[in-house]
Design a protein around this motif. Sequence first.
Motif, PDB file in Angstrom:
ATOM      1  N   THR A  63      23.988  31.628 -11.371  1.00  0.00           N
ATOM      2  CA  THR A  63      23.849  30.272 -10.840  1.00  0.00           C
ATOM      3  C   THR A  63      25.167  29.508 -10.871  1.00  0.00           C
ATOM      4  O   THR A  63      25.244  28.421 -10.308  1.00  0.00           O
ATOM      5  CB  THR A  63      22.818  29.443 -11.631  1.00  0.00           C
ATOM      6  N   ASP A  68      19.527  24.505 -10.805  1.00  0.00           N
ATOM      7  CA  ASP A  68      18.560  24.381  -9.714  1.00  0.00           C
ATOM      8  C   ASP A  68      18.500  25.671  -8.895  1.00  0.00           C
ATOM      9  O   ASP A  68      17.478  25.960  -8.275  1.00  0.00           O
ATOM     10  CB  ASP A  68      18.893  23.205  -8.801  1.00  0.00           C
ATOM     11  N   LEU A  70      18.158  28.514 -10.004  1.00  0.00           N
ATOM     12  CA  LEU A  70      17.137  29.383 -10.591  1.00  0.00           C
ATOM     13  C   LEU A  70      15.823  29.286  -9.825  1.00  0.00           C
ATOM     14  O   LEU A  70      15.002  30.182  -9.857  1.00  0.00           O
ATOM     15  CB  LEU A  70      16.878  29.006 -12.055  1.00  0.00           C
ATOM     16  N   LEU A  71      15.624  28.176  -9.133  1.00  0.00           N
ATOM     17  CA  LEU A  71      14.375  27.903  -8.429  1.00  0.00           C
ATOM     18  C   LEU A  71      14.453  28.285  -6.953  1.00  0.00           C
ATOM     19  O   LEU A  71      13.545  27.984  -6.188  1.00  0.00           O
ATOM     20  CB  LEU A  71      14.035  26.415  -8.547  1.00  0.00           C
ATOM     21  N   PRO A  74      11.118  31.211  -5.065  1.00  0.00           N
ATOM     22  CA  PRO A  74       9.810  31.314  -5.713  1.00  0.00           C
ATOM     23  C   PRO A  74       8.971  32.431  -5.105  1.00  0.00           C
ATOM     24  O   PRO A  74       9.161  32.823  -3.960  1.00  0.00           O
ATOM     25  CB  PRO A  74       9.173  29.941  -5.467  1.00  0.00           C
ATOM     26  N   HIS A 104      13.487  20.069 -15.361  1.00  0.00           N
ATOM     27  CA  HIS A 104      12.670  20.209 -14.160  1.00  0.00           C
ATOM     28  C   HIS A 104      11.204  20.240 -14.577  1.00  0.00           C
ATOM     29  O   HIS A 104      10.846  20.919 -15.539  1.00  0.00           O
ATOM     30  CB  HIS A 104      13.022  21.490 -13.398  1.00  0.00           C
ATOM     31  N   PHE A 106       7.200  20.993 -13.475  1.00  0.00           N
ATOM     32  CA  PHE A 106       6.311  21.726 -12.578  1.00  0.00           C
ATOM     33  C   PHE A 106       4.908  21.168 -12.725  1.00  0.00           C
ATOM     34  O   PHE A 106       4.562  20.613 -13.765  1.00  0.00           O
ATOM     35  CB  PHE A 106       6.303  23.218 -12.940  1.00  0.00           C
ATOM     36  N   MET A 112       5.262  26.999 -12.635  1.00  0.00           N
ATOM     37  CA  MET A 112       6.543  27.268 -13.297  1.00  0.00           C
ATOM     38  C   MET A 112       6.865  28.759 -13.236  1.00  0.00           C
ATOM     39  O   MET A 112       7.962  29.157 -12.866  1.00  0.00           O
ATOM     40  CB  MET A 112       6.513  26.807 -14.752  1.00  0.00           C
ATOM     41  N   ALA A 115       7.797  29.846  -9.772  1.00  0.00           N
ATOM     42  CA  ALA A 115       9.108  29.333  -9.359  1.00  0.00           C
ATOM     43  C   ALA A 115      10.244  30.182  -9.912  1.00  0.00           C
ATOM     44  O   ALA A 115      11.244  30.416  -9.237  1.00  0.00           O
ATOM     45  CB  ALA A 115       9.272  27.886  -9.804  1.00  0.00           C
ATOM     46  N   PHE A 116      10.100  30.660 -11.143  1.00  0.00           N
ATOM     47  CA  PHE A 116      11.163  31.473 -11.735  1.00  0.00           C
ATOM     48  C   PHE A 116      11.086  32.932 -11.300  1.00  0.00           C
ATOM     49  O   PHE A 116      12.043  33.675 -11.458  1.00  0.00           O
ATOM     50  CB  PHE A 116      11.167  31.349 -13.258  1.00  0.00           C
ATOM     51  N   ASN A 117       9.951  33.362 -10.750  1.00  0.00           N
ATOM     52  CA  ASN A 117       9.816  34.647 -10.075  1.00  0.00           C
ATOM     53  C   ASN A 117      10.498  35.813 -10.802  1.00  0.00           C
ATOM     54  O   ASN A 117      11.366  36.489 -10.259  1.00  0.00           O
ATOM     55  CB  ASN A 117      10.341  34.526  -8.637  1.00  0.00           C
ATOM     56  N   ASN A 119      12.561  35.676 -13.259  1.00  0.00           N
ATOM     57  CA  ASN A 119      13.825  35.287 -13.866  1.00  0.00           C
ATOM     58  C   ASN A 119      13.648  35.207 -15.383  1.00  0.00           C
ATOM     59  O   ASN A 119      12.680  34.623 -15.869  1.00  0.00           O
ATOM     60  CB  ASN A 119      14.246  33.934 -13.291  1.00  0.00           C
TER      61      ASN A 119
END
Length: 124
Positions: A63, A68, A70-71, A74, A104, A106, A112, A115-117, A119
């Motif tokens: 990143t 941000d 990181l998002l 998704p 952030h 959610f 949540m 969104a991090f999928n 990660n």
Amino acid sequence: MVGTTAVAEARPASLYAPSAVVLAVAQGEDGDTVVRASALSCAPTAQGTHPDPRAACAALAATAGTLDALLAAPDSNRACPMHYAPVTVTADGVWQGSRISWKHTFSNACAMSAAFNGNAVFAF
């Protein structure tokens, strides 16, 4: 009698800029009710209380300090319930020598996770 004067030479403790953050997951929009937290240090090596510090440090490095990012991707195949039970994630510390403070919120824990999928940063 001849005296000698020693001059202390300032040397950095490491050749790497410090990268250490405290990651937290909290219930609610304000982030005050922390449910779990993890310490992560990425320079010079990945370590800390995070269960997978190498993967988390790699994700943060990708990143370039802009959390941000990181998002950005998704999981669109994941269906989450439409109930509102806010979850707030935070990252506070130093990344490559610069102070960071990121937050952030959610709508719920499923959102949540989607969104991090996969990660690793907040997977603790």
